[in-house]
Design an enzyme around this catalytic site. Structure first.
Site, PDB file in Angstrom:
ATOM      1  N   SER A 147       0.853  -1.186   0.000  1.00  0.00           N
ATOM      2  CA  SER A 147       0.000   0.000   0.000  1.00  0.00           C
ATOM      3  C   SER A 147       0.885   1.231   0.000  1.00  0.00           C
ATOM      4  O   SER A 147       2.034   1.180   0.468  1.00  0.00           O
ATOM      5  CB  SER A 147      -0.895   0.014   1.247  1.00  0.00           C
ATOM      6  OG  SER A 147      -1.567   1.255   1.396  1.00  0.00           O
ATOM      7  N   TYR A 160      -1.983  -1.085  10.201  1.00  0.00           N
ATOM      8  CA  TYR A 160      -1.989  -1.238   8.742  1.00  0.00           C
ATOM      9  C   TYR A 160      -0.709  -0.669   8.134  1.00  0.00           C
ATOM     10  O   TYR A 160      -0.051  -1.333   7.315  1.00  0.00           O
ATOM     11  CB  TYR A 160      -3.216  -0.539   8.158  1.00  0.00           C
ATOM     12  CG  TYR A 160      -3.429  -0.798   6.689  1.00  0.00           C
ATOM     13  CD1 TYR A 160      -4.044  -1.976   6.255  1.00  0.00           C
ATOM     14  CD2 TYR A 160      -3.021   0.122   5.728  1.00  0.00           C
ATOM     15  CE1 TYR A 160      -4.239  -2.224   4.906  1.00  0.00           C
ATOM     16  CE2 TYR A 160      -3.211  -0.114   4.376  1.00  0.00           C
ATOM     17  CZ  TYR A 160      -3.829  -1.291   3.967  1.00  0.00           C
ATOM     18  OH  TYR A 160      -4.025  -1.536   2.626  1.00  0.00           O
TER      19      TYR A 160
END
Length: 255
Positions: A147, A160
């Protein structure tokens, strides 16, 4: 070079979490490029249904298998079934992931462990199960879906961001350790894409505007805008590319 160089005829791809969102888009793209596609989900019916949809849309060979990607025994069973069915396994896309949004002081251990285990440990386990077959073949492609939040941070994404940053580093180690076997490992780092999992943010005017303010392109990404890169990384044309982290984020991290 011709467009035929992007074809994946004769290749077999395993996509974890390949039944929805970006994973389903990747599965369709590789199948359309000629690969036989195996998709996984914790729910066997969901995996089989997605595999059937891909088969009907593309005409390719597909297989839907149930697996908890945080359990090495289940992953190994998927690999064994894949190789037993197609005689090889060329491409691994570590796509399965999860996000829990909370401030650090409110973050409980269970949520932290869930995110780290799914986003970082699972790709490690999947690669360990798949790579011995790739070494036998003297060919392999590992594509880890990280990401842009592995390179920049946002509040309430502590688990995350750290898991995706760790996945980028893990990708680099994979690239170094397996290069001699003609196995490449690269990370794809998407920014904001308009998938079902992000609809709650998109439908929240304030949250949506926050994202648009950080996107020079002034819109969310479309899932199909990732597929060209995925096909390239899975193809023979990417032979010299390994250990890279490619950010596709509408310009967010360019600021």
């Amino acid at each position: 070079m011709s467009m035929s160089d992007f074809k994946l005829d004769g290749k077999v791809a395993l996509i974890t979490g390949g039944c929805q969102g970006l994973g389903l888009e990747f599965s369709r793209a590789l199948a359309n490029a000629g690969a036989s596609v195996v998709v996984t989900s914790r729910d066997e019916r969901k995996a089989q249904a997605a595999a059937e949809v891909i088969r009907q849309e593309t005409g390719g060979d597909t297989l839907g298998l149930a697996a908890d990607v945080t359990d090495f025994r289940q992953i190994q069973a998927v690999v064994d079934k894949t190789v037993g069915t197609f005689d090889r396994l060329d491409i691994l896309i570590n796509n399965a992931g999860v996000n829990v949004r909370k401030p650090i002081l409110d973050y409980d251990e269970q949520s932290w462990d869930l995110v780290q285990t799914t986003n970082l440990k699972a790709p490690f386990l999947c690669a360990k199960a798949v790579v011995p077959q790739m070494i036998k073949q003297k060919f392999g492609r590992i594509i880890n879906i990280a990401s842009m939040l592995g390179t920049v941070a946002l509040p309430e994404r502590s688990a995350y961001c750290s898991s995706k940053g760790g996945l980028i580093q893990l990708t680099k180690v994979m690239a170094l350790e397996w290069a001699e076997h003609n196995i490449t490992a690269n990370a794809v780092c998407p920014g904001p894409f308009a998938t079902d999992i992000n609809q709650a943010v998109i439908n929240n005017p304030e949250a949506n505007q926050f994202f648009l303010n950080h996107l020079p392109i002034k819109r969310w990404g479309k899932p199909e805008e990732l597929t060209g890169l995925m096909i390239y990384l899975a193809s023979d044309l990417s032979n010299f590319m390994t250990g890279s982290a490619i950010v596709i984020d509408g310009g967010w991290t360019s600021e």
